[in-house]
Design a protein around this motif. Structure first.
Motif, PDB file in Angstrom:
ATOM      1  N   GLY A  42       0.811  -1.271   0.134  1.00 54.53           N
ATOM      2  CA  GLY A  42       0.186  -0.024   0.031  1.00 54.53           C
ATOM      3  C   GLY A  42       0.888   1.329   0.122  1.00 54.53           C
ATOM      4  O   GLY A  42       0.232   2.271  -0.511  1.00 54.53           O
ATOM      5  N   GLY A  43       2.103   1.250   0.710  1.00 57.12           N
ATOM      6  CA  GLY A  43       2.913   2.459   0.559  1.00 57.12           C
ATOM      7  C   GLY A  43       2.578   3.683   1.216  1.00 57.12           C
ATOM      8  O   GLY A  43       1.285   3.405   2.100  1.00 57.12           O
ATOM      9  N   TYR A  44       3.058   4.523   0.787  1.00 64.20           N
ATOM     10  CA  TYR A  44       2.563   5.971   1.154  1.00 64.20           C
ATOM     11  C   TYR A  44       1.277   6.439   1.480  1.00 64.20           C
ATOM     12  O   TYR A  44       0.548   6.911   2.303  1.00 64.20           O
ATOM     13  CB  TYR A  44       3.534   7.047   1.009  1.00 64.20           C
ATOM     14  N   PHE A  45       0.518   5.815   0.368  1.00 60.57           N
ATOM     15  CA  PHE A  45      -1.001   6.521  -0.086  1.00 60.57           C
ATOM     16  C   PHE A  45      -1.426   5.835   1.179  1.00 60.57           C
ATOM     17  O   PHE A  45      -2.586   6.411   1.664  1.00 60.57           O
ATOM     18  CB  PHE A  45      -1.587   6.126  -1.555  1.00 60.57           C
ATOM     19  N   ALA A  46      -1.522   4.659   1.391  1.00 56.09           N
ATOM     20  CA  ALA A  46      -2.089   3.567   2.398  1.00 56.09           C
ATOM     21  C   ALA A  46      -2.128   4.243   3.640  1.00 56.09           C
ATOM     22  O   ALA A  46      -3.078   4.275   4.419  1.00 56.09           O
ATOM     23  CB  ALA A  46      -1.900   1.999   2.220  1.00 56.09           C
ATOM     24  N   GLN A  56      -0.227   5.612  -9.913  1.00 56.28           N
ATOM     25  CA  GLN A  56       0.832   5.271  -9.001  1.00 56.28           C
ATOM     26  C   GLN A  56       1.786   4.725  -9.757  1.00 56.28           C
ATOM     27  O   GLN A  56       3.063   5.092  -9.243  1.00 56.28           O
ATOM     28  CB  GLN A  56       0.275   4.370  -7.734  1.00 56.28           C
ATOM     29  N   ARG A  57       1.884   3.680 -10.508  1.00 57.69           N
ATOM     30  CA  ARG A  57       3.046   2.937 -11.161  1.00 57.69           C
ATOM     31  C   ARG A  57       3.666   4.002 -11.960  1.00 57.69           C
ATOM     32  O   ARG A  57       5.016   3.856 -11.899  1.00 57.69           O
ATOM     33  CB  ARG A  57       2.440   1.818 -11.973  1.00 57.69           C
ATOM     34  N   MET A 103       0.712   8.991  -4.822  1.00 60.30           N
ATOM     35  CA  MET A 103       1.428   9.582  -3.602  1.00 60.30           C
ATOM     36  C   MET A 103       2.839   8.426  -3.603  1.00 60.30           C
ATOM     37  O   MET A 103       2.769   7.430  -3.381  1.00 60.30           O
ATOM     38  CB  MET A 103       0.579   9.477  -2.570  1.00 60.30           C
ATOM     39  N   VAL A 104       4.073   9.261  -3.728  1.00 62.00           N
ATOM     40  CA  VAL A 104       5.216   8.713  -3.370  1.00 62.00           C
ATOM     41  C   VAL A 104       5.811   9.484  -2.457  1.00 62.00           C
ATOM     42  O   VAL A 104       6.192  10.672  -2.827  1.00 62.00           O
ATOM     43  CB  VAL A 104       5.984   8.601  -4.707  1.00 62.00           C
ATOM     44  N   GLY A 105       6.139   8.842  -1.329  1.00 63.88           N
ATOM     45  CA  GLY A 105       6.757   9.765  -0.172  1.00 63.88           C
ATOM     46  C   GLY A 105       8.183   9.546  -0.020  1.00 63.88           C
ATOM     47  O   GLY A 105       8.722  10.151   1.007  1.00 63.88           O
ATOM     48  N   GLY A 106       8.821   9.091  -0.913  1.00 66.01           N
ATOM     49  CA  GLY A 106      10.243   8.854  -1.025  1.00 66.01           C
ATOM     50  C   GLY A 106      10.725   7.756  -1.755  1.00 66.01           C
ATOM     51  O   GLY A 106       9.956   7.052  -2.680  1.00 66.01           O
ATOM     52  N   ARG A 107      12.056   7.528  -2.017  1.00 66.07           N
ATOM     53  CA  ARG A 107      12.452   6.834  -3.242  1.00 66.07           C
ATOM     54  C   ARG A 107      12.230   5.102  -2.959  1.00 66.07           C
ATOM     55  O   ARG A 107      11.943   4.550  -3.832  1.00 66.07           O
ATOM     56  CB  ARG A 107      13.928   6.920  -3.156  1.00 66.07           C
ATOM     57  N   ARG A 108      12.131   4.750  -1.778  1.00 66.05           N
ATOM     58  CA  ARG A 108      11.510   3.591  -1.307  1.00 66.05           C
ATOM     59  C   ARG A 108       9.985   3.338  -1.268  1.00 66.05           C
ATOM     60  O   ARG A 108       9.356   4.080  -0.458  1.00 66.05           O
ATOM     61  CB  ARG A 108      11.967   2.810   0.013  1.00 66.05           C
ATOM     62  N   SER A 109       9.360   2.842  -2.199  1.00 67.67           N
ATOM     63  CA  SER A 109       7.952   3.084  -2.337  1.00 67.67           C
ATOM     64  C   SER A 109       7.096   1.901  -1.618  1.00 67.67           C
ATOM     65  O   SER A 109       6.121   1.939  -1.337  1.00 67.67           O
ATOM     66  CB  SER A 109       7.613   3.049  -3.962  1.00 67.67           C
ATOM     67  N   LYS A 110       7.741   0.854  -1.815  1.00 64.92           N
ATOM     68  CA  LYS A 110       7.003  -0.495  -1.075  1.00 64.92           C
ATOM     69  C   LYS A 110       7.300  -0.540   0.501  1.00 64.92           C
ATOM     70  O   LYS A 110       8.258  -1.163   0.934  1.00 64.92           O
ATOM     71  CB  LYS A 110       7.703  -1.670  -1.833  1.00 64.92           C
ATOM     72  N   VAL A 111       6.807   0.294   0.969  1.00 61.92           N
ATOM     73  CA  VAL A 111       6.837   0.744   2.544  1.00 61.92           C
ATOM     74  C   VAL A 111       5.549   0.392   3.199  1.00 61.92           C
ATOM     75  O   VAL A 111       4.557   0.834   2.613  1.00 61.92           O
ATOM     76  CB  VAL A 111       7.676   1.679   2.920  1.00 61.92           C
ATOM     77  N   SER A 112       5.763   0.449   4.586  1.00 59.62           N
ATOM     78  CA  SER A 112       4.488   0.776   5.342  1.00 59.62           C
ATOM     79  C   SER A 112       4.956   1.480   6.723  1.00 59.62           C
ATOM     80  O   SER A 112       5.929   0.957   7.398  1.00 59.62           O
ATOM     81  CB  SER A 112       3.936  -0.612   5.769  1.00 59.62           C
ATOM     82  N   GLY A 113       4.354   2.359   7.101  1.00 56.27           N
ATOM     83  CA  GLY A 113       4.622   3.147   8.387  1.00 56.27           C
ATOM     84  C   GLY A 113       5.887   3.936   8.209  1.00 56.27           C
ATOM     85  O   GLY A 113       6.479   4.445   9.043  1.00 56.27           O
ATOM     86  N   PHE A 119       8.541   7.509   6.901  1.00 55.00           N
ATOM     87  CA  PHE A 119       8.354   8.820   6.980  1.00 55.00           C
ATOM     88  C   PHE A 119       7.942   9.041   5.695  1.00 55.00           C
ATOM     89  O   PHE A 119       8.808   9.015   4.624  1.00 55.00           O
ATOM     90  CB  PHE A 119       9.503   9.297   7.470  1.00 55.00           C
ATOM     91  N   ASN A 120       6.707   9.776   5.663  1.00 57.70           N
ATOM     92  CA  ASN A 120       6.175  10.081   4.334  1.00 57.70           C
ATOM     93  C   ASN A 120       6.676  11.602   4.008  1.00 57.70           C
ATOM     94  O   ASN A 120       5.770  12.647   4.530  1.00 57.70           O
ATOM     95  CB  ASN A 120       4.479   9.872   4.295  1.00 57.70           C
ATOM     96  N   ARG A 121       7.393  11.936   2.950  1.00 57.33           N
ATOM     97  CA  ARG A 121       7.721  13.303   2.647  1.00 57.33           C
ATOM     98  C   ARG A 121       6.709  14.227   1.942  1.00 57.33           C
ATOM     99  O   ARG A 121       7.023  15.354   1.885  1.00 57.33           O
ATOM    100  CB  ARG A 121       9.142  13.142   2.028  1.00 57.33           C
ATOM    101  N   ALA A 122       5.743  13.388   1.671  1.00 55.69           N
ATOM    102  CA  ALA A 122       4.600  14.051   0.852  1.00 55.69           C
ATOM    103  C   ALA A 122       3.686  14.699   1.893  1.00 55.69           C
ATOM    104  O   ALA A 122       3.210  15.774   1.405  1.00 55.69           O
ATOM    105  CB  ALA A 122       4.084  13.312  -0.142  1.00 55.69           C
ATOM    106  N   THR A 123       3.771  14.147   3.067  1.00 55.78           N
ATOM    107  CA  THR A 123       2.695  14.739   3.929  1.00 55.78           C
ATOM    108  C   THR A 123       3.148  15.318   5.118  1.00 55.78           C
ATOM    109  O   THR A 123       2.652  16.210   5.778  1.00 55.78           O
ATOM    110  CB  THR A 123       1.540  13.799   4.261  1.00 55.78           C
TER     111      THR A 123
END
Length: 746
Positions: free
Chosen positions: A338-342, A372-373, A409-419, A421-425
């Motif tokens: 789900g990444g940053y958006f989720a 997103q992709r 929404m992509v919050g950083g270079r590593r996109s397959k993450v959960s929890g 730090f989201n640089r977009a928000t």
């Protein structure tokens, strides 16, 4: 006379009775004599000497010890039997033990209704082992308890073996390998019958950690509970409980949920390789989860395959096939972190229905997985091709529709993450020149034309308490008299500050805030140059307001929230259109001004071929932040780039890499889409006539001496200064400021 012989003494005979004849004793047989000697010999040894006394004492002591041990063992057995009987009476039906989650799950759907992420503890019921592919059962038994179908809940041999291994490896006997049977592991999953109590003061994680503690007392209780389960349930029922309650990483509780989570398949359809991968997760779910490390998960699965072969659950051909073609994550599973958006959507709803829900919740969102992709791919490609290897620079992207619906929404270079730090928000960074459109929005809304002129020159303003403030252009030169449109196109700082001071900082601040910049805005003249901190999401949402004709938007990702299985939504859309901020005509003129930034200004690298686009670059002091935010007729996108620790970027401005990332992302986003024109008004050359006194100001270009410019050519003209009586002190001050600043003087 005596004859010398002693007289023979004899009694008198009694009258009438003859003396009885003495009968000879019968000769004793040899066996009888031997038997008497064998009976009398020990007696003679017991009776003889200190050694006999010691032997007798030892024999007595042994009889006492044996009696105590026997009686103690009998008492222990009775106590165990009583405890087993007690737990037997407390065990509920199997159906009540299948789903033991304290938290519910959250399933997130994209704009098309497809699942793109899971949160919480996913669960899907297995009603019996018949629902499960035999490969799954075989893999679990081969890995966790090969004697499962033969023991009574406890395996003394397994416990002894585990203790020996632990001590050989330098640990305590109960540290490390536990020797627990599958039944004991199931008892531990049930926390030995102690359900989680939210009012206990413990979190669910602390509760589960406490359940996994290994002590002598707890081990004994676990064994008793396991024997009670063996008495109460069949082996298949115990396996059913285990297969439902085991945690397998990735938020999946139970093998059915894990099969969907990782392979997008039903648990009845799993092959040996997939079954082995799931069984391999039992030892350390978080470490071996394929979403964390597919390589580690496959390596662990190889070991499980070997165990299955050694225990005759699979053939050599099946073993070789599983080794040659290990299980792979499904394409959907790779993205379903789900990444940053989720993470952002989960934070937008109430905790009791998202992060701490006790229900199974379904959330419909605005996410477009195709977009997103596209955003993720664009960011990855630009960093791979144009950023030096080893750079720790970060970037973020937000793509939304004009109404604020976030599509990616992509919050950083590593996109397959959960929890993460989201640089977009979460990141609050200075916006630099990307803030300038709000200055010109305020001016246009007051009736000034994009073709009005302002002088770009060395200029200072006195700031009370701080002294003089003298803005400088990025290029360190000055352009002279320029139109407002050219000042924005070339991102000139001096004209921006002059216009901000002319229309009033409060007016600029109000426009920015109403467009959605909710962060604290600077009070001084540096407001015009983006000295205030804001987030990428806020900035992109504010630009969406410019695209949609001047209405504010609240960026949103949540469309509806409902309990799984129920039709009525508990929550609806959490954002969208708000109040009007500037007039539609002013917004359309501003779109035209911003389109020139891409067509011939600082944002040239963002140009999308023949597709019209508009935007603005932004670079902050010492190049700590670089921005490009812009839009087409269909989507708004914002890009930020910088270091998390505020280290200055090397050779990067908003018109450089951020513009290239924006270009690459928007080219992919619009692939196959119809080319549509931007909603803009091209200003026409206007020459204002003197207005009669007391007449209200017209909504047209302000009259300044100097050069004005149309969309297609330039023309010199010398209109007269418009004269009218100020209605109040505020207007008089505004007139004076406009006359001195926009008129060209200091």
């Amino acid at each position: 006379m005596s004859s010398g012989k002693r007289p023979t003494l004899s009694g008198e005979r009694r009258a009438g009775k003859a003396a009885p004849k003495r009968q000879p004793k019968p000769a004793k047989s040899k066996p009888a004599r031997a038997a008497r000697r064998s009976r009398s010999a020990p007696a003679r040894r017991r009776r003889g000497g200190p050694l006999g006394w010691i032997a007798a004492f030892i024999r007595l002591l042994m009889r006492v010890i044996f009696g105590l041990v026997f009686r103690t063992a009998l008492i222990v057995c009775l106590l165990i039997a009583g405890a087993v009987g007690y737990y037997y009476t407390t065990l509920p039906p199997v159906e009540a033990l299948v789903d033991g989650r304290a938290r519910g799950s959250v399933t997130l759907l994209d704009r098309n209704g497809d699942v793109f992420a899971w949160r919480g503890e996913q669960f899907d019921t297995i009603t019996s082992t018949n629902d499960v592919n035999p490969n799954v059962v075989n893999a679990v038994v081969a890995t966790e308890d090969r004697r499962f179908f033969r023991h009574f809940g406890v395996s003394p041999r397994g416990v002894a073996s585990a203790m020996r291994i632990n001590m050989r490896e330098g640990r305590g006997p109960l540290s490390g390998h536990g020797g627990s049977t599958l039944t004991q592991q199931t008892a531990k999953l049930l926390c030995l019958g102690d359900p989680y109590d939210p009012d206990s003061g413990m979190s669910e994680a602390e509760y589960e950690e406490d359940c996994r503690r290994t002590t002598v007392g707890r081990k004994i209780k676990e064994a008793i509970y396991a024997m009670a389960m063996e008495a109460r349930y069949t082996k298949e029922e115990i396996l059913t409980i285990y297969l439902n309650r085991a945690y397998l990483g990735g938020g999946a509780r139970g093998f059915a949920a894990a099969a969907e989570r990782y392979f997008g398949a039903h648990v009845s359809q799993l092959d040996p390789a997939q079954s082995a991968m799931l069984a391999g997760l039992l030892v350390a779910p978080s470490r071996y989860a394929p979403t964390s490390s597919l390589e580690r998960a496959q390596s662990r699965a190889e070991t499980v395959i070997r165990l299955m072969y050694e225990q005759d659950y699979i053939t050599a051909a099946e073993r070789d096939e599983a080794w040659a073609h290990p299980a792979e994550l499904s394409a959907a599973a790779e993205a379903r972190a789900g990444g940053y958006f989720a993470d952002w959507v989960m934070s937008s709803g109430p905790d009791f229905l998202t992060r701490n829900t006790t229900e199974d919740v379904v959330i419909g969102t605005t996410l477009d997985q195709r977009i997103q992709r596209a955003a993720e791919g664009a960011l990855a490609d630009i960093f791979e091709e144009k950023v030096r290897e080893g750079s720790e620079a970060e970037a973020a992207i937000v793509v939304m529709s004009a109404d604020g619906a976030v599509r990616a929404m992509v919050g950083g270079r590593r996109s397959k993450v959960s929890g993460a730090f989201n640089r977009a928000t979460m990141a609050k960074r200075q916006s630099g020149s990307s803030f300038k459109p709000f200055i010109y929005a305020a001016a246009l809304d007051m009736g000034h034309s994009p073709l009005a002129t302002v002088v770009d020159e060395p200029w200072c303003i006195n700031v009370p308490g701080s002294g003089q403030y003298c803005p400088k252009n990025y290029t360190r030169d000055f352009k002279g008299r320029v139109t407002l449109a050219d000042a924005l196109k070339d991102s000139l700082n001096v004209p921006a500050v002059k216009v901000s001071e002319a229309v009033g900082r409060d007016a600029v601040r109000t426009v920015a805030e109403q467009f959605g910049i909710v962060s604290d805005l600077a009070n001084g003249p540096a407001l015009a140059l983006g000295a205030s901190e804001t987030s990428l999401l806020e900035m992109t949402g504010a630009y969406a307001g410019i695209l949609n004709g001047g209405r504010s938007v609240s960026p949103y990702g949540l469309l509806e929230l409902r309990i799984q299985g129920e039709g009525e939504a508990l929550m609806g859309q959490d954002g969208g259109y708000g109040e009007r901020v500037i007039s539609e005509h002013a917004a359309r003129e501003l779109v035209w001004m911003m389109s020139r930034v891409i067509d011939g200004g600082t944002g040239g690298r963002a140009k999308l071929g023949d597709r019209p686009a508009a935007g603005k670059t932004g670079t902050t002091s010492a190049a700590r932040d670089a921005w490009f935010v812009g839009f087409t007729a269909d989507y708004v996108a914002g890009v930020w780039m910088g270091y998390d620790d505020n280290t200055p970027l090397s050779g990067v401005t908003g018109g450089g890499l951020p513009a290239e990332i924006w270009h690459e992302a928007m080219m992919r986003v619009h692939e196959g889409m119809e080319v549509r024109p931007l909603p803009m008004d091209v200003p026409q050359q206007q020459v204002a006539a003197p207005a009669p006194q007391q007449q209200q100001p017209q909504q047209q270009a302000p009259v300044y001496q100097g050069q004005t410019q149309t969309a297609g050519n330039q023309q010199q003209y010398q209109p007269q200064q418009q004269q009218r009586q100020p209605d109040n002190i505020g207007e008089r001050i505004l007139r004076d400021v406009l006359g001195t600043i926009l008129g060209g003087g200091n």
